[in-house]
Design an enzyme around this catalytic site. Structure first.
Site, PDB file in Angstrom:
ATOM      1  N   CYS A 233      -4.645 -27.655  -2.783  1.00 17.34           N
ATOM      2  CA  CYS A 233      -3.810 -28.222  -1.726  1.00 17.34           C
ATOM      3  C   CYS A 233      -2.484 -27.463  -1.645  1.00 17.34           C
ATOM      4  CB  CYS A 233      -3.566 -29.703  -1.987  1.00 17.34           C
ATOM      5  SG  CYS A 233      -5.107 -30.651  -2.063  1.00 17.34           S
TER       6      CYS A 233
ATOM      7  N   TYR B 279     -17.822 -31.653  -2.630  1.00 22.12           N
ATOM      8  CA  TYR B 279     -16.723 -31.956  -3.546  1.00 22.12           C
ATOM      9  C   TYR B 279     -17.016 -33.239  -4.307  1.00 22.12           C
ATOM     10  CZ  TYR B 279     -11.795 -32.812  -4.886  1.00 22.12           C
ATOM     11  OH  TYR B 279     -10.616 -33.037  -5.567  1.00 22.12           O
TER      12      TYR B 279
ATOM     13  N   HIS C 251     -12.307 -34.723  -9.528  1.00 24.66           N
ATOM     14  CA  HIS C 251     -10.965 -35.306  -9.550  1.00 24.66           C
ATOM     15  C   HIS C 251     -10.927 -36.800  -9.269  1.00 24.66           C
ATOM     16  CE1 HIS C 251      -9.760 -30.943  -8.520  1.00 24.66           C
ATOM     17  NE2 HIS C 251      -9.626 -31.140  -9.820  1.00 24.66           N
TER      18      HIS C 251
ATOM     19  N   ASP D  64      -6.842 -31.743 -14.828  1.00 24.42           N
ATOM     20  CA  ASP D  64      -7.200 -30.410 -14.362  1.00 24.42           C
ATOM     21  C   ASP D  64      -5.971 -29.525 -14.223  1.00 24.42           C
ATOM     22  OD1 ASP D  64      -8.566 -28.261 -13.261  1.00 24.42           O
ATOM     23  OD2 ASP D  64      -8.685 -29.138 -11.269  1.00 24.42           O
TER      24      ASP D  64
END
Length: 701
Positions: free
Chosen positions: A31, A168, A171, A264
């Site tokens: 991002c 995806y 996370h 992460d």
């Protein structure tokens, strides 16, 4: 300059399904605070990375439907969103890289405050965060619809020109991983219960994407193999491994990491380079498909070892690609001293979380590629005959001198201390901040090659010296000092009772002047400084009481994705942690504290206080020069005196570096009447008429 042969393996092509990456450098999805609000900025940023030699460049997450509406990221709800994304794919392809896109549905991770659509999840549950919104449980029709949305987005992504389509599941942020999780999935049908059932939705999304675009596009699966939660979560020794085994040959590429992002994307304060290798190493043993992983890789030796050792096929990077978009090209050309290594501060993450184009402490051009036209490697040659004196060799002065030297200006960099680096040198000696010294070291390495830049440490520069020096431009980059009076966000006047208890500042602690005994640390700054000073004092043997007006310790670190670790560390080392509390006055051997909501007071014993409240520019030299008047400056051949960095406005190190770079580009830092960068505006087109529902109802009465 040639590279050693041991690095040749990093430049081998890698086949990924129907496409081939030209090398092993893979910019994984990250991002950036640009997304759909600043699509030209996003595209230019990705394009620069492709220019820098990354074999694959992937977007941030891209919403596939309005029911998974993330405010900051990209979207591909329908054909209307293709042009913005096509611009990014074109920018990436222009330099020979593969373009990837990370398709996502955020499930209950988002409250859909923009779209006002009721969020969806495998099972009924509140959405993440504090918004009073509940995600409803998906029925079979919803599951079929979600598959359709994802498949349609994959087709539109191919139309936009992307080569790699991501599913995806990482996370703890997307529908597929919500279905996988025992914590979130309480279904009793074929999508719940056993792991084989919980993995069904993820399998179907990958199969749908392969069927839709797999003949021309690779399909990647991004999966968090370990949540670092023990038996409560997915683990690399149990269900994380089992998922990879179940789907081993289905995707064309495995992108594996830790969940959630706080794990992460750990900062250098808490994790070293390559820290994820132990968790993801098993993946290559259970699949023949290429594997990419991350670990804030900055060392070419570490990268090569990841491939030679059989841990990874592709070197994934987000933050290192931000700090140095040209990292692959520099390694290819053997320019190792030019590598601008990530310091792991996560100020890039903070920009995205704040919803603004991200910035980088090491790379001041990040986020400025399109709007200011800044390039991380190239800078226009000098276009004036100025000679420049830069006073102060902290982060702003170092960057100003380096970039000016790159432009070809004659520069003298003067520093009052014998040791260069200013605040960076001092702060990098605090607990956990050692890698921050890279801000200084990279710039000094560049400067020492430049014959047109002189460096003069151990020189206290006065106004009279400047007037006699013969420079036409003067940049005062003398930094800032921490306040000793307690003024900051809470106190607009000096703290009552100063002197009743010895008071220290961060400058004192960093200079080695340490209190003893019972110490109150009053943190009204709310970033890293209060916390690391508490650690330093506790290690020195002090009994530390940490006081902050905010409900959380080091509250700004929520933006840098390290807050939980910071809070835990401070709570572990301090004798007491008192949030929502302000230091209101001092009295002999005591500090008087008050609740920030009720005003209720309490007194704690204190042999010393450390005031982390605010900073004041060290701008005496600037003011002295200005006091001589314009005529005296002109007579000395000085056409402009400029404040740079903390001397202009105290802030974070990234802001100081950016300020120094801005001065080098524009030869000024003053406010202008004109907006100094390009903006993106929405193009207004004729509206598509909506049904006149009210009129229709009236007509039927």
């Amino acid at each position: 300059m040639s590279r050693p042969a041991r690095f040749d393996i990093l430049f081998e092509p890698v086949r990924i399904g129907p496409v081939t990456a030209k090398n092993r450098f893979f910019q994984v999805p990250h991002c950036n605070g640009m997304g759909r609000a600043f699509p030209s900025s996003m595209a230019a940023m990705r394009g620069v990375k492709a220019e820098g030699g990354w074999g694959v460049v992937v977007t941030e997450q891209c919403d596939v439907h309005h029911s998974g509406n993330h405010l900051r990221e990209l979207r591909l709800w329908d054909e209307q969103d293709i042009p913005h994304l096509a611009r990014a794919a074109e920018a990436i392809h222009r330099h020979g890289a593969l373009a990837g896109i990370e398709l996502a549905h955020n499930g209950f991770h988002v409250a859909n405050l923009e779209s006002r659509t009721v969020p969806i999840a495998p099972s009924l549950r509140p959405t993440r965060g504090i918004a009073p919104v509940t995600a409803r449980a998906m029925d079979k029709d919803d599951i079929r619809a979600a598959r359709r949305w994802h498949r349609t987005a994959a087709l539109n992504a191919r139309r936009a020109g992307f080569d790699i389509i991501y599913v995806y599941a990482g996370h703890d942020m997307s529908l597929p991983v919500h279905f996988l999780s025992r914590r979130h999935n309480h279904r009793t049908d074929e999508y719940g219960g056993s792991l084989a059932n919980r993995v069904r939705f993820l399998r179907e999304l990958v199969e749908d994407a392969k069927e839709a675009v797999g003949d021309t596009c690779a399909v990647a699966l991004r999966f968090g193999v370990d949540e670092l939660m023990g038996p409560r979560g997915i683990g690399a020794q149990d269900e994380g491994r089992e998922v990879v085994e179940m789907l081993a040959e289905l995707p064309d590429l495995w992108d594996v990491n830790l969940s959630n992002f706080d794990n992460d994307g750990q900062t250098s304060r808490f994790a070293a380079e390559g820290f994820q290798a132990a968790y993801v190493k098993f993946v290559k043993s259970v699949t023949t498909k290429p594997v990419v992983g991350v670990g804030r890789f900055t060392s070419p030796d570490t990268m090569a070892a990841m491939v030679h050792g059989g841990t990874l096929d592709l070197i994934g990077a987000a933050r290192p690609s931000i700090a140095d978009p040209f990292l692959p090209r520099k390694i290819e050309e053997g320019r190792f001293d030019d590598l601008r290594e990530c310091i792991g501060c996560n100020i890039c993450v903070a920009g995205d979380k704040a919803g603004v184009p991200m910035r980088c402490t090491q790379n001041p051009t990040m986020g400025e590629e399109w709007r200011r036209g800044w390039h991380p490697e190239y800078i226009p040659p000098k276009d004036t005959d100025d000679t420049v004196l830069v006073v102060g060799a902290g982060p702003a002065g170092l960057e100003a001198a380096r970039a000016l030297g790159q432009r070809g200006y004659e520069v003298l960099l003067a520093e009052r201390a014998r040791e260069l680096g200013g605040r960076v040198t001092l702060e990098s000696r605090l607990p956990g901040l050692g890698e921050w010294a890279r801000v200084r070291d990279w710039r000094l390495t560049q400067l020492r090659r430049m014959r047109n830049v002189g460096i003069a440490p151990d020189n206290e520069i006065t106004a009279d010296m400047v007037l006699e020096a013969g420079f036409s431009l003067v940049a005062v980059a003398t930094g800032a000092a921490w306040r000793a009076d307690g003024m900051g966000r809470v106190h607009s006047e000096p703290l009552p009772g100063l002197g009743a208890v010895p008071a220290w500042t961060p400058d004192d602690i960093m200079a080695g002047r340490l209190p003893t005994g019972r110490v109150v640390v009053f943190d009204d700054d709310h970033y890293y400084m209060g916390g690391v000073l508490a650690e330093r004092l506790a290690a020195h043997g002090c009994e530390v009481t940490f006081v902050t007006p905010e409900p959380l310790v080091s509250a700004f670190t929520q933006f840098t994705a390290e807050h939980k670790r910071v809070q835990r560390r401070v709570m572990e080392v301090c004798a007491a942690v008192l949030p929502t509390t302000a230091l209101v006055r001092l009295q002999p051997e005591a500090a008087v504290l008050a609740c920030t909501y009720t005003g209720r007071e309490r007194t704690v014993a204190a042999d010393a206080v450390v005031l982390v409240t605010g900073m004041v520019p060290r701008d005496d030299l600037y003011r002295d020069l200005r006091a001589h008047g314009e005529q005296a400056l002109e007579a000395a051949g000085i056409r402009r005196v400029v404040r740079v960095g903390d001397c202009l406005g105290p802030g974070i190190i990234a802001a100081a570096v950016h300020s120094g770079h801005l001065f080098a580009r524009t030869l000024d830092t003053a406010l202008t009447d004109e907006t100094p960068y390009r903006r993106e505006n929405v193009e207004l087109r004729p509206e598509r008429p909506l049904p006149l529902l009210g009129a229709d109802l009236r007509a039927t009465r």
